[in-house]
Each structure stands twice: as structure tokens, then as C-alpha cells.
Scaffold this motif. Structure first.
Motif, PDB file in Angstrom:
ATOM      1  N   PHE A   1      -1.766   3.365   7.426  1.00  0.00           N
ATOM      2  CA  PHE A   1      -2.799   3.592   6.417  1.00  0.00           C
ATOM      3  C   PHE A   1      -2.773   2.467   5.378  1.00  0.00           C
ATOM      4  O   PHE A   1      -2.176   2.617   4.298  1.00  0.00           O
ATOM      5  CB  PHE A   1      -2.601   4.966   5.780  1.00  0.00           C
ATOM      6  CG  PHE A   1      -2.553   6.080   6.797  1.00  0.00           C
ATOM      7  CD1 PHE A   1      -3.723   6.589   7.329  1.00  0.00           C
ATOM      8  CD2 PHE A   1      -1.329   6.575   7.260  1.00  0.00           C
ATOM      9  CE1 PHE A   1      -3.688   7.585   8.294  1.00  0.00           C
ATOM     10  CE2 PHE A   1      -1.284   7.564   8.216  1.00  0.00           C
ATOM     11  CZ  PHE A   1      -2.470   8.073   8.749  1.00  0.00           C
ATOM     12  N   PRO A   2      -3.417   1.352   5.682  1.00  0.00           N
ATOM     13  CA  PRO A   2      -3.347   0.160   4.826  1.00  0.00           C
ATOM     14  C   PRO A   2      -3.982   0.338   3.452  1.00  0.00           C
ATOM     15  O   PRO A   2      -3.646  -0.384   2.512  1.00  0.00           O
ATOM     16  CB  PRO A   2      -4.101  -0.898   5.645  1.00  0.00           C
ATOM     17  CG  PRO A   2      -5.032  -0.104   6.514  1.00  0.00           C
ATOM     18  CD  PRO A   2      -4.282   1.138   6.868  1.00  0.00           C
TER      19      PRO A   2
ATOM     20  N   ALA B   1      -8.226   5.789   9.845  1.00  0.00           N
ATOM     21  CA  ALA B   1      -7.109   5.454   8.955  1.00  0.00           C
ATOM     22  C   ALA B   1      -7.529   4.732   7.679  1.00  0.00           C
ATOM     23  O   ALA B   1      -7.002   5.029   6.597  1.00  0.00           O
ATOM     24  CB  ALA B   1      -6.065   4.632   9.713  1.00  0.00           C
ATOM     25  N   PRO B   2      -8.467   3.771   7.729  1.00  0.00           N
ATOM     26  CA  PRO B   2      -8.847   3.055   6.504  1.00  0.00           C
ATOM     27  C   PRO B   2      -9.456   3.938   5.421  1.00  0.00           C
ATOM     28  O   PRO B   2      -9.506   3.537   4.247  1.00  0.00           O
ATOM     29  CB  PRO B   2      -9.879   2.029   7.006  1.00  0.00           C
ATOM     30  CG  PRO B   2      -9.546   1.837   8.445  1.00  0.00           C
ATOM     31  CD  PRO B   2      -9.118   3.180   8.920  1.00  0.00           C
ATOM     32  N   TYR B   3      -9.912   5.137   5.784  1.00  0.00           N
ATOM     33  CA  TYR B   3     -10.532   6.027   4.799  1.00  0.00           C
ATOM     34  C   TYR B   3      -9.492   6.750   3.936  1.00  0.00           C
ATOM     35  O   TYR B   3      -9.843   7.373   2.931  1.00  0.00           O
ATOM     36  CB  TYR B   3     -11.414   7.067   5.498  1.00  0.00           C
ATOM     37  CG  TYR B   3     -12.639   6.470   6.153  1.00  0.00           C
ATOM     38  CD1 TYR B   3     -13.791   6.223   5.411  1.00  0.00           C
ATOM     39  CD2 TYR B   3     -12.646   6.155   7.504  1.00  0.00           C
ATOM     40  CE1 TYR B   3     -14.924   5.671   6.010  1.00  0.00           C
ATOM     41  CE2 TYR B   3     -13.766   5.609   8.112  1.00  0.00           C
ATOM     42  CZ  TYR B   3     -14.900   5.361   7.357  1.00  0.00           C
ATOM     43  OH  TYR B   3     -16.010   4.812   7.954  1.00  0.00           O
ATOM     44  N   ILE B   4      -8.228   6.682   4.333  1.00  0.00           N
ATOM     45  CA  ILE B   4      -7.166   7.334   3.559  1.00  0.00           C
ATOM     46  C   ILE B   4      -6.759   6.420   2.408  1.00  0.00           C
ATOM     47  O   ILE B   4      -6.096   5.403   2.598  1.00  0.00           O
ATOM     48  CB  ILE B   4      -5.941   7.646   4.443  1.00  0.00           C
ATOM     49  CG1 ILE B   4      -6.324   8.567   5.600  1.00  0.00           C
ATOM     50  CG2 ILE B   4      -4.833   8.269   3.598  1.00  0.00           C
ATOM     51  CD1 ILE B   4      -6.723   9.954   5.185  1.00  0.00           C
ATOM     52  N   GLU B   5      -7.166   6.797   1.195  1.00  0.00           N
ATOM     53  CA  GLU B   5      -6.809   6.019   0.004  1.00  0.00           C
ATOM     54  C   GLU B   5      -5.863   6.786  -0.911  1.00  0.00           C
ATOM     55  O   GLU B   5      -5.021   6.196  -1.583  1.00  0.00           O
ATOM     56  CB  GLU B   5      -8.084   5.639  -0.759  1.00  0.00           C
ATOM     57  CG  GLU B   5      -9.010   4.732   0.049  1.00  0.00           C
ATOM     58  CD  GLU B   5     -10.288   4.396  -0.702  1.00  0.00           C
ATOM     59  OE1 GLU B   5     -10.468   4.918  -1.828  1.00  0.00           O
ATOM     60  OE2 GLU B   5     -11.106   3.622  -0.168  1.00  0.00           O
ATOM     61  N   THR B   6      -6.016   8.097  -0.922  1.00  0.00           N
ATOM     62  CA  THR B   6      -5.129   8.949  -1.730  1.00  0.00           C
ATOM     63  C   THR B   6      -4.770  10.207  -0.945  1.00  0.00           C
ATOM     64  O   THR B   6      -5.544  10.667  -0.099  1.00  0.00           O
ATOM     65  CB  THR B   6      -5.791   9.375  -3.057  1.00  0.00           C
ATOM     66  OG1 THR B   6      -6.973  10.155  -2.764  1.00  0.00           O
ATOM     67  CG2 THR B   6      -6.146   8.168  -3.894  1.00  0.00           C
ATOM     68  N   ILE B   7      -3.617  10.728  -1.241  1.00  0.00           N
ATOM     69  CA  ILE B   7      -3.162  11.996  -0.665  1.00  0.00           C
ATOM     70  C   ILE B   7      -2.785  12.910  -1.825  1.00  0.00           C
ATOM     71  O   ILE B   7      -2.085  12.484  -2.748  1.00  0.00           O
ATOM     72  CB  ILE B   7      -1.937  11.796   0.251  1.00  0.00           C
ATOM     73  CG1 ILE B   7      -2.320  11.006   1.504  1.00  0.00           C
ATOM     74  CG2 ILE B   7      -1.327  13.137   0.642  1.00  0.00           C
ATOM     75  CD1 ILE B   7      -1.128  10.652   2.376  1.00  0.00           C
TER      76      ILE B   7
ATOM     77  N   ILE C   1       9.699  11.324   6.404  1.00  0.00           N
ATOM     78  CA  ILE C   1       8.563  10.452   6.697  1.00  0.00           C
ATOM     79  C   ILE C   1       9.109   9.125   7.211  1.00  0.00           C
ATOM     80  O   ILE C   1      10.202   8.696   6.818  1.00  0.00           O
ATOM     81  CB  ILE C   1       7.673  10.235   5.452  1.00  0.00           C
ATOM     82  CG1 ILE C   1       6.320   9.657   5.869  1.00  0.00           C
ATOM     83  CG2 ILE C   1       8.346   9.355   4.418  1.00  0.00           C
ATOM     84  CD1 ILE C   1       5.260   9.721   4.799  1.00  0.00           C
ATOM     85  N   SER C   2       8.378   8.504   8.109  1.00  0.00           N
ATOM     86  CA  SER C   2       8.824   7.227   8.666  1.00  0.00           C
ATOM     87  C   SER C   2       7.899   6.111   8.201  1.00  0.00           C
ATOM     88  O   SER C   2       6.717   6.337   7.922  1.00  0.00           O
ATOM     89  CB  SER C   2       8.843   7.288  10.196  1.00  0.00           C
ATOM     90  OG  SER C   2       7.526   7.415  10.712  1.00  0.00           O
ATOM     91  N   LEU C   3       8.445   4.917   8.135  1.00  0.00           N
ATOM     92  CA  LEU C   3       7.634   3.759   7.741  1.00  0.00           C
ATOM     93  C   LEU C   3       6.540   3.493   8.761  1.00  0.00           C
ATOM     94  O   LEU C   3       5.440   3.069   8.401  1.00  0.00           O
ATOM     95  CB  LEU C   3       8.527   2.525   7.591  1.00  0.00           C
ATOM     96  CG  LEU C   3       9.381   2.442   6.321  1.00  0.00           C
ATOM     97  CD1 LEU C   3      10.286   1.229   6.374  1.00  0.00           C
ATOM     98  CD2 LEU C   3       8.491   2.379   5.080  1.00  0.00           C
ATOM     99  N   SER C   4       6.835   3.750  10.024  1.00  0.00           N
ATOM    100  CA  SER C   4       5.849   3.463  11.072  1.00  0.00           C
ATOM    101  C   SER C   4       4.582   4.291  10.908  1.00  0.00           C
ATOM    102  O   SER C   4       3.472   3.792  11.105  1.00  0.00           O
ATOM    103  CB  SER C   4       6.453   3.707  12.454  1.00  0.00           C
ATOM    104  OG  SER C   4       6.863   5.052  12.604  1.00  0.00           O
ATOM    105  N   GLU C   5       4.729   5.559  10.517  1.00  0.00           N
ATOM    106  CA  GLU C   5       3.529   6.377  10.342  1.00  0.00           C
ATOM    107  C   GLU C   5       2.810   6.050   9.029  1.00  0.00           C
ATOM    108  O   GLU C   5       1.589   6.123   8.941  1.00  0.00           O
ATOM    109  CB  GLU C   5       3.849   7.870  10.439  1.00  0.00           C
ATOM    110  CG  GLU C   5       4.898   8.390   9.491  1.00  0.00           C
ATOM    111  CD  GLU C   5       5.284   9.844   9.776  1.00  0.00           C
ATOM    112  OE1 GLU C   5       4.502  10.566  10.412  1.00  0.00           O
ATOM    113  OE2 GLU C   5       6.392  10.252   9.357  1.00  0.00           O
TER     114      GLU C   5
ATOM    115  N   PHE D   1       7.643   5.209   0.348  1.00  0.00           N
ATOM    116  CA  PHE D   1       6.338   4.876  -0.209  1.00  0.00           C
ATOM    117  C   PHE D   1       6.414   3.577  -1.017  1.00  0.00           C
ATOM    118  O   PHE D   1       5.513   2.739  -0.937  1.00  0.00           O
ATOM    119  CB  PHE D   1       5.833   6.018  -1.102  1.00  0.00           C
ATOM    120  CG  PHE D   1       5.235   7.172  -0.345  1.00  0.00           C
ATOM    121  CD1 PHE D   1       3.887   7.186  -0.013  1.00  0.00           C
ATOM    122  CD2 PHE D   1       6.017   8.256   0.037  1.00  0.00           C
ATOM    123  CE1 PHE D   1       3.325   8.250   0.682  1.00  0.00           C
ATOM    124  CE2 PHE D   1       5.473   9.315   0.734  1.00  0.00           C
ATOM    125  CZ  PHE D   1       4.122   9.307   1.057  1.00  0.00           C
ATOM    126  N   SER D   2       7.482   3.428  -1.766  1.00  0.00           N
ATOM    127  CA  SER D   2       7.638   2.240  -2.610  1.00  0.00           C
ATOM    128  C   SER D   2       7.725   0.963  -1.778  1.00  0.00           C
ATOM    129  O   SER D   2       7.271  -0.096  -2.203  1.00  0.00           O
ATOM    130  CB  SER D   2       8.884   2.379  -3.486  1.00  0.00           C
ATOM    131  OG  SER D   2       8.756   3.472  -4.369  1.00  0.00           O
TER     132      SER D   2
END
Length: 280
Positions: free
Chosen positions: A250-251, A208-214, A242-246, A270-271
Motif C-alpha cells: 500500500f504505497p 491498493a493505491p486507494y488505501i491512504e488511511t486506516i 503485521i509483516s512488512l511485506s503486506e 509502520f515507522s
């Protein structure tokens, strides 16, 4: 009855159904339920048309006259309830045959879907990835997703962009090994075994920490491995839920370029987590 309770009930007597995850069971139930409802009403319409043709409409005239005669002779306060009950009882034999056929179809479809999925797992030799049951996994080590299109966007980054999630899925290799039937790699529609693969794919939380951009784009590898001939013009991969939990998993996610027809709604989520989101 919740979707999960329905899935447990429908799969109760299905052999080896414990190898299928609850998410996949619910997806199968939803698909079969929609087809069953359509079949029921189609059979009911056909039955009514045949009865009308064979009796020249007399049977419906007799039923209407019978209810009218009762209506004229009943003056209680529960008159309409009584008429509704009588009408329902008269109509009950008519739905009997369509209902029985629909139930048989539903049971056979569930067994067939489950059997094909399990057989595909065995033939592919990837039971650990395709038949992973969340109840058998340590949920603390696996990322959770409520929406498949968001999961696909994450897989694009981890599997195809960063090459961290292995093995790398290739639809052409998959099709060669797939022995349950032929896979059309020139199709313009979703390849079900491929999308099922990604639905069941467990993604370690450590990634998860590797996700910086989509960056969601119609030409992404993930989509080409699900619909090889997809032109990117329809909304089948749009991120409309999309849910806030998912998202909170991805911090380090700071920016997302998405495909969606509900931008304002998705942007709010997202905001809330200070993630900059743009529409493709």
C-alpha cells in the motif's frame, strides 16, 4: 513438518479439497490439532483415573515396583536410558486407546470441516469468492495478507468506506441465504462462515493505491458483519501482528489508527515505511 506440509497431508484424501485454499486448510488443521491434543490428554487422564479406581491403585504400584527392581539390578552407564525405555514400553499400552480415538476424531473432524465448507460454498453460490485457491490464481494480481486482522482493516476501507470492493458483504443477507445451518446474528462470538468468507476473499492489487488511511474502530462495519453484537471491548480484532511485506503493498498509506495491545511492536513496522500510526 511445516503447517503447509501438514495441511497437504491431512487433506490428501479429502474429496474436493482442492477447492479450499491453503490458508483455510492450515486454519482448519490448527483448530482440529488443538482439539485433538486436548481430547488425547483428557482421555488419558480419564483412563488413568478409571484404572486407579478399578485396581485400587495396584496396577501403578506393580509398575513402580517392577521399575524399581530393575533399577536395583542394573548398573550400566546407560542405566537411566534403559529405565526410561522400559517405563515408556510399560506406559505404551495405556496411551494406545486414547491415541486411536484421537486419530479417529482428527480424521472425522477434518472431513467434516472440509465437507461443511465445500457444501456452504455450493449452497451460497459464491464458489469464486469462498473457495479461491491461491495456487489457481494469478498471485501477481491479488493482494497477499499474512494477518487476517490487517486484511479486515483493509476490507473496511475498500468495501464499506470507499465502496470499491464488491459485492458488499451483509451478514443478514448472508444468513438468509446460508443453508448449511442457522446463523445467529445476535451472537457475541465470531461467526465462522463470515470470517471464512473474508479469509478467502481475493482483493485485486489494483485497489491498493486507494488505501491512504486506516481507522480501526470497534464500530466498523467489517466487525459488525463478523460479530453483530460485538461491544468492541475484547481484543479479537486487535492488530498484534503485521509483516512488512503486506504493508509494502500500500504505497499511498500515510496514516493508521489501530487497535492493538502491542503498540510498540506494531509501530516499528509502520515507522519503517514512514506511516504515521496512532493507538485508538
Amino acid at each position: 513438518m511445516t503447517k503447509e506440509e501438514r495441511a497437504k497431508k491431512w487433506f490428501f484424501n479429502i474429496p474436493n479439497s482442492q477447492d479450499i485454499s491453503m490458508d483455510t486448510k492450515m486454519d482448519i488443521c490448527n483448530k482440529v490439532a488443538k482439539k485433538s491434543i486436548t481430547l488425547f490428554f483428557l482421555l488419558l487422564v480419564v483412563e488413568c483415573i478409571l484404572l486407579f479406581i478399578l485396581t485400587k491403585g495396584e496396577i501403578f504400584t506393580l509398575e513402580a515396583n517392577f521399575i524399581n527392581s530393575i533399577s536395583k539390578s542394573v548398573y550400566t552407564t546407560n542405566r537411566y536410558r534403559l529405565l526410561g525405555l522400559i517405563g515408556g514400553l510399560i506406559f505404551l499400552p495405556l496411551i494406545g486407546l486414547p491415541l486411536i480415538i484421537t486419530l479417529i476424531y482428527k480424521n472425522k473432524s477434518i472431513k467434516s470441516e472440509a465437507s461443511n465448507l465445500i457444501k456452504g460454498m455450493d449452497n451460497m453460490g459464491i464458489d469464486d469468492q469462498l473457495s479461491r485457491d491461491p495456487n489457481k490464481e494469478n498471485k501477481e494480481d491479488i493482494l497477499h495478507f499474512d494477518n487476517i486482522n490487517f486484511k479486515l482493516a483493509i476490507i473496511q476501507v475498500l468495501m464499506y468506506d470507499l465502496k470499491l470492493l464488491e459485492p458488499r458483504f451483509d451478514i443478514y443477507d448472508f444468513a438468509k441465504q446460508y443453508t448449511r445451518g442457522d446463523i445467529d446474528t445476535d451472537t457475541y462470538t465470531i461467526i465462522e462462515p463470515a470470517i471464512n468468507y473474508f479469509k478467502e476473499l481475493a482483493i485485486p492489487k489494483s485497489l491498493a493505491p486507494y488505501i491512504e488511511t486506516i481507522y480501526m474502530d470497534g464500530g466498523n462495519d467489517i466487525y459488525m458483519n463478523i460479530i453483530p453484537a460485538w461491544d468492541g471491548e475484547d481484543d479479537c480484532f486487535d492488530l498484534n501482528e503485521i509483516s512488512l511485506s503486506e504493508l509494502k503493498q500500500f504505497p499511498n498509506l500515510k496514516k493508521a489508527t489501530i487497535m492493538t495491545s502491542k503498540y510498540d511492536k506494531i509501530k516499528e513496522h509502520f515507522s519503517m515505511l514512514n506511516i504515521n500510526v496512532e493507538l485508538l
